[in-house]
Write an enzyme that holds these catalytic residues in place. Structure first.
Site, PDB file in Angstrom:
ATOM      1  N   CYS B 109      12.072  48.979  -2.052  1.00  0.00           N
ATOM      2  CA  CYS B 109      11.595  47.668  -1.628  1.00  0.00           C
ATOM      3  C   CYS B 109      12.721  47.072  -0.800  1.00  0.00           C
ATOM      4  O   CYS B 109      13.702  46.572  -1.358  1.00  0.00           O
ATOM      5  CB  CYS B 109      11.264  46.780  -2.828  1.00  0.00           C
ATOM      6  SG  CYS B 109      10.834  45.085  -2.369  1.00  0.00           S
ATOM      7  N   CYS B 112      13.360  43.267  -1.446  1.00  0.00           N
ATOM      8  CA  CYS B 112      13.827  42.747  -2.742  1.00  0.00           C
ATOM      9  C   CYS B 112      13.849  43.843  -3.791  1.00  0.00           C
ATOM     10  O   CYS B 112      14.752  44.656  -3.821  1.00  0.00           O
ATOM     11  CB  CYS B 112      12.972  41.567  -3.203  1.00  0.00           C
ATOM     12  SG  CYS B 112      13.629  40.775  -4.678  1.00  0.00           S
ATOM     13  N   SER B 113      12.811  43.908  -4.639  1.00  0.00           N
ATOM     14  CA  SER B 113      12.906  44.752  -5.827  1.00  0.00           C
ATOM     15  C   SER B 113      11.554  45.173  -6.383  1.00  0.00           C
ATOM     16  O   SER B 113      11.467  45.510  -7.557  1.00  0.00           O
ATOM     17  CB  SER B 113      13.667  43.993  -6.913  1.00  0.00           C
ATOM     18  OG  SER B 113      13.030  42.738  -7.146  1.00  0.00           O
ATOM     19  N   CYS B 114      10.487  45.144  -5.569  1.00  0.00           N
ATOM     20  CA  CYS B 114       9.159  45.488  -6.086  1.00  0.00           C
ATOM     21  C   CYS B 114       9.176  46.883  -6.695  1.00  0.00           C
ATOM     22  O   CYS B 114       9.706  47.827  -6.110  1.00  0.00           O
ATOM     23  CB  CYS B 114       8.118  45.384  -4.974  1.00  0.00           C
ATOM     24  SG  CYS B 114       7.860  43.681  -4.455  1.00  0.00           S
TER      25      CYS B 114
END
Lengths: 212, 210
Positions: B109, B112-114
C-alpha cells in the site's frame, strides 16, 4: 493533495528491514492508539476517508519522523478537535465491548448500487489522468499520465475523493466504478528498469480516461 | 528509573512521552463517556491474540488441498473466506492472488498501510514503512533480496498497490515434497510474508513443530 505519504517509487528510504519475531505492538500505547482510533471512529463523527485524509495531511516533517501509531495518534487528536465530540457539538455515547466486537466482525461493504454502467471492461487500455486534486485522493502520483490495461472490474464503491469532506459536512457517498489497472514497469520507471515487473493500481473511474 | 523495570516499553524518551499523551487522551475520552476502557481492552486483545496470519495460513492450506475451494477462493475470496468464519473490518472486499511458476504476486500500500486484517492480522512495521512502500512498486526483486528471496528471471512479478478497499491475499505455491500432507500440517509452512508476496512458503525441512 500531493502529500508526503505518496511515496511509491521514491529511492531515498533505503532497504526494507524485516524484524524477526515481531510483536503486534512494540509498546502498550500503540495498542491503545489502535483501540482509541477504532472506538472513536465507531461514534460516527468521521468516516474512514476523512480519517485517512487527516493522517496524510499532517505536516511532512511530522509524518516522516513519526512512527506509524504516532501518526495515528496525531491525526486522532486533530479529528477529535474538529469533530465537536469534545465540546458537545457532536453527541455520542461510548460503545460497549459487545457493540464494538459486532462492529469489527461486521462486513461494512463499500459497494453502492449505481444506475450507470461501467465505462471500461477488462482488456481496455486506459490512461490515469494527469490530475492533482486539491483534496483527498487515492490516485498515486507514479501512475498519473501513464497508460495501462484494465485487469479487474471491482464494482461500484464509495469514492474517497468525495467522501473525505471536511469534518462536520455531510459526506457524499455517491459511488463510482472501480478497476484494477495494470501498468508495465518500464512505462513507469524507464527502459533501465526490470522488464518482468508490472504494477496494478486500484483506480476509480474519475481517475481514468480511454486510451488507444 | 526503578519504575522502568515494571514495564516492557521503557525504551526511551519518546515512548515515555507517547505513553503519557495516550494515557491522558484515554482518560479524557473515558471521562466524557466517549470510550469504554473495557472495549479498548477487547480491541487490543482481539488484534494481539485472536486475529492473525494463522487464519490466512488455514485458508491457503485448504486451497492447496481442495481444488474446489481454490477455485472459489480465486473467483470470490470474500465469500470463500467467510465460509471459514473470517471476515469483518479491513476485509470487506478480499481478493486472492495465486502465485504460479510464471507469475509472482506482491502486495503493497504505497499510500499507507491497507492490509487484509481478517486473514493476516495487523501489518508488520516494515510493511508500513516508507522504505517498503517506495521500493515495492519500483524494485520488487530488490525487496525480495532484502528478504533473502531470489526468483528466476523468467518469473513475472506483479505488484498490487492496495489503493482502495480491495484487500489482497497472496496464495503462495505449495512447496515440493509435501504429497500426502493434510491441510493442518501444510498450514505450518505458510508464512505471513508468503501471503504478502515478500516471501515463499517454507520448505518441509523448515516445518514448524508445534
Amino acid at each position: 493533495m500531493n502529500g508526503v505519504h505518496d511515496v511509491g517509487g521514491m529511492q531515498c528510504f533505503g532497504a526494507v528491514r524485516p524484524e524477526p519475531d515481531e510483536p503486534v505492538f512494540h509498546a502498550e500505547w500503540e495498542g491503545r492508539v489502535l483501540a482509541l482510533t477504532l472506538a472513536t471512529g465507531a461514534l460516527g463523527a468521521w468516516n474512514i476517508d476523512q480519517s485517512r485524509s487527516a493522517r496524510e495531511s499532517l505536516p511532512p516533517a511530522v509524518y516522516l519522523s513519526s512512527s506509524y501509531y504516532r501518526i495515528w495518534f496525531e491525526a486522532l487528536e486533530g479529528l477529535l478537535g474538529r469533530s465537536g465530540l469534545l465540546d458537545g457539538g457532536f453527541a455520542a455515547r461510548a460503545r460497549t465491548w459487545p457493540e464494538m466486537k459486532s462492529a469489527l466482525d461486521a462486513s461494512n461493504s463499500f459497494a453502492r448500487e449505481t444506475d450507470s454502467p461501467p465505462q471500461f471492461a477488462v482488456g481496455d487500455r486506459v490512461r490515469a489522468r494527469m490530475i492533482h486534486p486539491a483534496g483527498h485522493t487515492r490516485l498515486p502520483r507514479f501512475v498519473r499520465g501513464q497508460v495501462g490495461t484494465i485487469v479487474l472490474v471491482h464494482g461500484s464503491q464509495v469514492f474517497p475523493d468525495r467522501d473525505a469532506v471536511p469534518i462536520g459536512e455531510p459526506a457524499d457517498q455517491t459511488p463510482e466504478w472501480i478497476y484494477a489497472v495494470e501498468f508495465s514497469g518500464t512505462d513507469l520507471w524507464g527502459p533501465d528498469s526490470d522488464p518482468t515487473v508490472t504494477v496494478c493500481v486500484d483506480a476509480w473511474e474519475p481517475y481514468l480516461e480511454a486510451a488507444s | 528509573m526503578a519504575d522502568d523495570h515494571d514495564h516492557d516499553h521503557s525504551g526511551g524518551s519518546e515512548l515515555s512521552e507517547m505513553d503519557a499523551r495516550v494515557r491522558a487522551l484515554e482518560t479524557l475520552l473515558t471521562e466524557r463517556g466517549l470510550v469504554d476502557p473495557a472495549a479498548l481492552d477487547g480491541i487490543v486483545e482481539t488484534y494481539e491474540h485472536e486475529i492473525g496470519p494463522h487464519r490466512g495460513a488455514q485458508v491457503v492450506a485448504r486451497a492447496w488441498t481442495d481444488p474446489d475451494f481454490r477455485e472459489w477462493l480465486v473467483r470470490d475470496a470474500t465469500t470463500a473466506v467467510a465460509s471459514m468464519g473470517y471476515g469483518g473490518r479491513a476485509g470487506e472486499h478480499l481478493i486472492a492472488l495465486a502465485n504460479t511458476p510464471e507469475v509472482h504476486n506482491m502486495v503493497v500500500c504505497t499510500l499507507c498501510s491497507c492490509y487484509p486484517w481478517p486473514v493476516l492480522g495487523l501489518p508488520p512495521v516494515w510493511y508500513k514503512t516508507p522504505a517498503y512502500r517506495a521500493k515495492a512498486v519500483r524494485d520488487p526483486r530488490g525487496v525480495l533480496a532484502d528478504f533473502g528471496v531470489t526468483l528466476p528471471d523468467s518469473t513475472r512479478i506483479r505488484v498490487w498497490d492496495s489503493t482502495s478497499e480491495q484487500r489482497y491475499l497472496v496464495v503462495p505455491m505449495r512447496p515440493d515434497d509435501t504429497e500426502g500432507w493434510d491441510a493442518e500440517r501444510l498450514a505450518t509452512l505458510v508464512t505471513r510474508d508468503s501471503m504478502i508476496g515478500t516471501g515463499l512458503a517454507s520448505a518441509p525441512s523448515q516445518e514448524t513443530v508445534s
